[in-house]
Design a protein around this motif. Structure first.
Motif, PDB file in Angstrom:
ATOM      1  N   SER A  61       0.827  -1.201   0.000  1.00  0.00           N
ATOM      2  CA  SER A  61       0.000   0.000   0.000  1.00  0.00           C
ATOM      3  C   SER A  61       0.869   1.262   0.000  1.00  0.00           C
ATOM      4  N   LYS A  62       1.917   1.263   0.822  1.00  0.00           N
ATOM      5  CA  LYS A  62       2.834   2.408   0.876  1.00  0.00           C
ATOM      6  C   LYS A  62       3.598   2.544  -0.439  1.00  0.00           C
ATOM      7  N   LEU A  63       3.988   1.398  -1.005  1.00  0.00           N
ATOM      8  CA  LEU A  63       4.702   1.424  -2.276  1.00  0.00           C
ATOM      9  C   LEU A  63       3.800   1.972  -3.379  1.00  0.00           C
ATOM     10  N   MET A  64       2.526   1.610  -3.331  1.00  0.00           N
ATOM     11  CA  MET A  64       1.573   2.124  -4.313  1.00  0.00           C
ATOM     12  C   MET A  64       1.416   3.638  -4.165  1.00  0.00           C
ATOM     13  N   ASP A  65       1.437   4.119  -2.925  1.00  0.00           N
ATOM     14  CA  ASP A  65       1.370   5.564  -2.691  1.00  0.00           C
ATOM     15  C   ASP A  65       2.554   6.271  -3.342  1.00  0.00           C
ATOM     16  N   GLN A  66       3.736   5.659  -3.224  1.00  0.00           N
ATOM     17  CA  GLN A  66       4.933   6.233  -3.848  1.00  0.00           C
ATOM     18  C   GLN A  66       4.767   6.314  -5.366  1.00  0.00           C
ATOM     19  N   LEU A  67       4.274   5.225  -5.946  1.00  0.00           N
ATOM     20  CA  LEU A  67       4.092   5.184  -7.398  1.00  0.00           C
ATOM     21  C   LEU A  67       3.094   6.247  -7.861  1.00  0.00           C
ATOM     22  N   GLU A  68       2.010   6.397  -7.110  1.00  0.00           N
ATOM     23  CA  GLU A  68       1.014   7.410  -7.468  1.00  0.00           C
ATOM     24  C   GLU A  68       1.600   8.808  -7.377  1.00  0.00           C
ATOM     25  N   ALA A  69       2.410   9.049  -6.337  1.00  0.00           N
ATOM     26  CA  ALA A  69       3.035  10.365  -6.167  1.00  0.00           C
ATOM     27  C   ALA A  69       4.005  10.659  -7.314  1.00  0.00           C
ATOM     28  N   MET A  70       4.770   9.635  -7.718  1.00  0.00           N
ATOM     29  CA  MET A  70       5.718   9.813  -8.813  1.00  0.00           C
ATOM     30  C   MET A  70       4.983  10.034 -10.132  1.00  0.00           C
ATOM     31  N   LYS A  71       3.888   9.300 -10.329  1.00  0.00           N
ATOM     32  CA  LYS A  71       3.124   9.436 -11.567  1.00  0.00           C
ATOM     33  C   LYS A  71       2.537  10.848 -11.670  1.00  0.00           C
ATOM     34  N   LYS A  72       2.124  11.383 -10.513  1.00  0.00           N
ATOM     35  CA  LYS A  72       1.573  12.736 -10.493  1.00  0.00           C
ATOM     36  C   LYS A  72       2.672  13.763 -10.786  1.00  0.00           C
ATOM     37  N   GLN A  73       3.858  13.504 -10.217  1.00  0.00           N
ATOM     38  CA  GLN A  73       4.974  14.430 -10.383  1.00  0.00           C
ATOM     39  C   GLN A  73       5.514  14.440 -11.808  1.00  0.00           C
ATOM     40  N   PHE A  74       5.578  13.249 -12.419  1.00  0.00           N
ATOM     41  CA  PHE A  74       6.171  13.139 -13.760  1.00  0.00           C
ATOM     42  C   PHE A  74       5.137  12.735 -14.805  1.00  0.00           C
ATOM     43  N   GLY A  75       3.878  13.048 -14.544  1.00  0.00           N
ATOM     44  CA  GLY A  75       2.782  12.600 -15.408  1.00  0.00           C
ATOM     45  C   GLY A  75       2.829  13.120 -16.824  1.00  0.00           C
ATOM     46  N   ASP A  76       3.569  14.211 -17.053  1.00  0.00           N
ATOM     47  CA  ASP A  76       3.647  14.743 -18.410  1.00  0.00           C
ATOM     48  C   ASP A  76       4.832  14.178 -19.187  1.00  0.00           C
ATOM     49  N   ASN A  77       5.540  13.229 -18.584  1.00  0.00           N
ATOM     50  CA  ASN A  77       6.700  12.614 -19.229  1.00  0.00           C
ATOM     51  C   ASN A  77       6.238  11.419 -20.058  1.00  0.00           C
ATOM     52  N   GLU A  78       6.562  11.437 -21.350  1.00  0.00           N
ATOM     53  CA  GLU A  78       6.130  10.346 -22.240  1.00  0.00           C
ATOM     54  C   GLU A  78       6.643   8.984 -21.783  1.00  0.00           C
ATOM     55  N   ALA A  79       7.801   8.988 -21.128  1.00  0.00           N
ATOM     56  CA  ALA A  79       8.372   7.717 -20.680  1.00  0.00           C
ATOM     57  C   ALA A  79       7.536   7.098 -19.558  1.00  0.00           C
ATOM     58  N   ILE A  80       6.687   7.905 -18.913  1.00  0.00           N
ATOM     59  CA  ILE A  80       5.789   7.387 -17.885  1.00  0.00           C
ATOM     60  C   ILE A  80       4.440   7.031 -18.494  1.00  0.00           C
ATOM     61  N   THR A  81       3.991   7.825 -19.455  1.00  0.00           N
ATOM     62  CA  THR A  81       2.644   7.641 -20.001  1.00  0.00           C
ATOM     63  C   THR A  81       2.586   6.653 -21.163  1.00  0.00           C
ATOM     64  N   GLN A  82       3.710   6.419 -21.840  1.00  0.00           N
ATOM     65  CA  GLN A  82       3.717   5.505 -22.987  1.00  0.00           C
ATOM     66  C   GLN A  82       4.717   4.372 -22.753  1.00  0.00           C
ATOM     67  N   ASP A  83       4.197   3.171 -22.781  1.00  0.00           N
ATOM     68  CA  ASP A  83       5.044   2.004 -22.502  1.00  0.00           C
ATOM     69  C   ASP A  83       6.232   1.891 -23.440  1.00  0.00           C
ATOM     70  N   ILE A  84       6.005   2.152 -24.726  1.00  0.00           N
ATOM     71  CA  ILE A  84       7.088   1.943 -25.692  1.00  0.00           C
ATOM     72  C   ILE A  84       8.247   2.913 -25.427  1.00  0.00           C
ATOM     73  N   VAL A  85       7.920   4.128 -24.971  1.00  0.00           N
ATOM     74  CA  VAL A  85       8.968   5.090 -24.637  1.00  0.00           C
ATOM     75  C   VAL A  85       9.634   4.695 -23.323  1.00  0.00           C
ATOM     76  N   GLY A  86       8.818   4.295 -22.357  1.00  0.00           N
ATOM     77  CA  GLY A  86       9.366   3.865 -21.069  1.00  0.00           C
ATOM     78  C   GLY A  86      10.275   2.662 -21.210  1.00  0.00           C
ATOM     79  N   SER A  87       9.839   1.704 -22.024  1.00  0.00           N
ATOM     80  CA  SER A  87      10.640   0.503 -22.240  1.00  0.00           C
ATOM     81  C   SER A  87      11.986   0.854 -22.868  1.00  0.00           C
ATOM     82  N   ALA A  88      11.967   1.726 -23.875  1.00  0.00           N
ATOM     83  CA  ALA A  88      13.211   2.134 -24.536  1.00  0.00           C
ATOM     84  C   ALA A  88      14.125   2.859 -23.548  1.00  0.00           C
ATOM     85  N   HIS A  89      13.539   3.692 -22.697  1.00  0.00           N
ATOM     86  CA  HIS A  89      14.312   4.463 -21.734  1.00  0.00           C
ATOM     87  C   HIS A  89      15.021   3.542 -20.731  1.00  0.00           C
ATOM     88  N   VAL A  90      14.270   2.603 -20.160  1.00  0.00           N
ATOM     89  CA  VAL A  90      14.845   1.678 -19.178  1.00  0.00           C
ATOM     90  C   VAL A  90      15.884   0.771 -19.839  1.00  0.00           C
TER      91      VAL A  90
END
Length: 307
Positions: A61-90
């Motif tokens: 539950s706490k880990l999920m809170d962290q993920l939600e906070a990060m998603k909110k913080q970096f929500g405009d980053n394509e690497a977070i919103t699009q899997d294909i960009v995120g996959s390439a980045h990682v």
């Protein structure tokens, strides 16, 4: 980002993901996108291991809170919103880690930083499973990186000189927690595991690794992501990256004509898009060589219908 400090103690059931969580902590400032996916991997894996025990549910539950906070913080980053960009980045970041360690290894430069880079590369390839099944190439890289980390560590520990490069060896093991204990240079996390984690290279076959495929751009990257120990007076410029070898653009591509009508399948378009994403991600690391090679692959595929 100090989000990792808010996690409760790691339940012993989740011992297998503790290093992925630590890697997330270490990358929070430098590579928040990679840190996000490390936590997502830990979350997904933890859910499969145990989502019912109270302490595990609280941790997740706490880990999920962290993920939600990060998603909110970096929500405009394509690497977070699009899997294909995120996959390439990682994948690109994991490759940087791998290539840095591989070049140090082949040059006979054996040290803790390259050992950790090999091991971290293998953890980041684990993380790629959040996007789907690993390619055979990545499976081999993960296996090789884990074996190399254990092999070199054990050689140095026993006062032996490791053999550089890919060689066929028995499985190795080492206790990463014990090696890192007391070493502030490798501890940037605050989450303390409840027990020591021994890494066993139990999936490493005794096959010879001389045929392992090293991907394009196999040189020390311009922006090497491997950690330089903190508080030691050592600066990042102690790592001397090799000059980038920019591949020649295939002149045939300039005048290439499609042979008749090329019928591109949806898979062809997806592959071409992936190459372009890889190129864009490589440019974030100022890795011109990998960017050029991926753009050439995309261009050839679109013009000729073949890779």
């Amino acid at each position: 980002m100090a989000a990792a400090a808010a996690l409760p103690p790691l339940p012993p059931q989740f011992k297998s993901i503790q290093h992925h969580l630590r890697t997330a902590q270490e990358l929070d400032k430098r590579e928040p996108v990679v840190a996000y996916y490390c936590r997502l991997y830990a979350m997904q894996t933890g859910m499969k291991i145990d989502s019912k025990t109270p302490e595990c549910r609280k941790f997740l539950s706490k880990l999920m809170d962290q993920l939600e906070a990060m998603k909110k913080q970096f929500g405009d980053n394509e690497a977070i919103t699009q899997d294909i960009v995120g996959s390439a980045h990682v994948e690109n970041y994991a490759l940087k880690m791998f290539l840095y360690a591989d070049n140090e290894d082949r040059a006979g430069q054996f040290h803790k930083n390259m050992i950790k880079s090999f091991y971290t590369a293998s953890l980041l390839i684990d993380v790629l499973t959040v996007f789907g099944e690993l390619s055979e190439e990545n499976v081999q890289h993960r296996k090789y990186a884990r074996w190399k980390a254990a092999y070199i560590h054990n050689c140095l520990k026993n006062g032996e000189t490791p053999q550089p490069g890919p060689i066929g060896m028995e499985g190795e093991s080492f206790d990463l927690e014990r090696e890192e204990a007391g070493s502030s240079s490798l501890h940037s996390g605050t989450t303390q595991p409840t027990s020591s984690s021994t890494y066993e290279a139990n999936n490493t076959p005794t096959t010879n690794f001389t045929g392992i495929h090293i991907p394009p751009g196999a040189h020390a990257p311009a922006n090497t992501p491997a950690e330089v120990p903190h508080n030691t007076g050592v600066t990042s410029n102690t790592i001397q990256p090799a000059p980038q070898n920019i591949p020649l653009v295939d002149p045939a591509l300039y005048s290439a004509q499609s042979a008749g009508e090329v019928h591109l399948t949806p898979e062809d378009f997806a592959r071409a898009q992936k190459y372009c994403k890889y190129a864009g991600s490589a440019l974030q690391y100022e890795d011109v060589s990998t960017a050029v090679q991926n753009l050439q692959k995309a261009l050839k595929l679109l013009i000729t219908g073949r890779e």
